[in-house]
Design a protein around this motif. Structure first.
Motif: not given
Length: 282
Positions: A256-282
């Motif tokens: 059951n390996a996840l075939p297409d994960p999406v990663l999000e980075l959340h931080g403290p107040s004021g931090f802009t959430t960073v999202s990434n899907d397919n790091w080779r493309d972006t």
């Protein structure tokens, strides 16, 4: 901060997947090695008078034990047909100790030497220290202090890229700086009629960043069931971090390996959430 892993919209019909995440953070580290490579100390004295002259062998010490070396010579030149009689004497000493402080991971080298030559045909010199050492992994602050008396006394510190300091007497030694990892040579010499004393120290390693790895496996779903991994960054300085959400490369290793994960980075107040899907493309 926390990271979340979720299945993309096209995969949301699948309730739960297995996913492995890896977080590599940088933390301070206070450890390094000082490797002593070679050491040479000597005391030399000679007289070139004829027919009465001394040619004692040089007193030499290698290894890293304390050195206390002495040498002397005396001679006279005699000319039976003319008034050219002349006598001379020479003497030299070379003392040095190499001390390693295991508690602070530091190094201390102390020494002194004297070369004295008077009269005719006399020569004296002393290699107080010629020490080669390697610093591995991290930088060390260094300092050297002491005295070089007369112009034939010298002190030199060299590294892989060239001369770091070079002093010729008469002068006072008072230098400090930082030595990055590499191979170094410290030398202090006296000759003719001069003397020198010095203390050279490496005061312990400089705090540097080194990689720390944190990894975990998560069950990943959608909504409230996304996988979450949290970590805390302490201190006032910035940190370089590498965060990966891997799934496809685990196929065949786990079920059951996840075939297409999406990663999000959340931080403290004021931090802009960073999202990434397919790091080779972006």
């Amino acid at each position: 901060m926390k990271t979340s892993l979720a299945a993309p919209n096209a995969m949301r019909r699948i309730r739960v997947f297995l996913i492995a995440t890896c977080i590599i953070a940088v933390t301070p580290r206070l450890s390094a090695d000082i490797i002593l490579l070679s050491r040479l100390s000597d005391a030399r004295a000679d007289n070139y008078g004829y027919p009465y002259s001394d040619h004692p062998p040089p007193q030499i010490q290698t290894g890293f034990l304390p050195a206390n070396l002495r040498n002397h010579a005396y001679g006279c030149n005699h000319c039976p047909l003319m008034p050219c009689d002349c006598c001379g004497g020479s003497a030299s000493t070379s003392n040095s100790s190499i001390l390693v402080n295991n508690l602070t991971e530091g190094l201390r080298v102390v020494g002194d030497g004297i070369a004295s030559a008077s009269g005719c045909y006399a020569y004296a010199s002393a290699q107080v220290i010629f020490l080669s050492f390697t610093l591995t992994e991290v930088s060390y602050p260094y300092s050297i202090s002491g005295q070089l008396i007369e112009g034939s006394a010298t002190a030199r510190l060299t590294g892989e890229t060239g001369t770091i300091l070079e002093r010729v007497g008469p002068t006072t030694l008072s230098e400090s700086g930082t030595l990055p990892p590499g191979i170094y040579t410290l030398s202090v010499n006296v000759s003719a009629s001069s003397n020198a004393s010095f203390t050279f120290t490496l005061d312990g390693p400089v705090a540097v960043a080194s990689a720390t790895n944190l990894s975990t496996r998560l069950l990943v779903g959608i909504g409230d069931d996304v996988g979450i991994g949290g970590f805390i960054v302490t201190g006032s300085g910035p940190r370089h971090l590498l965060l990966r959400g891997i799934g496809p490369s685990l196929s065949g290793i786990i079920t059951n390996a996840l075939p297409d994960p999406v990663l999000e980075l959340h931080g403290p107040s004021g931090f802009t959430t960073v999202s990434n899907d397919n790091w080779r493309d972006t």
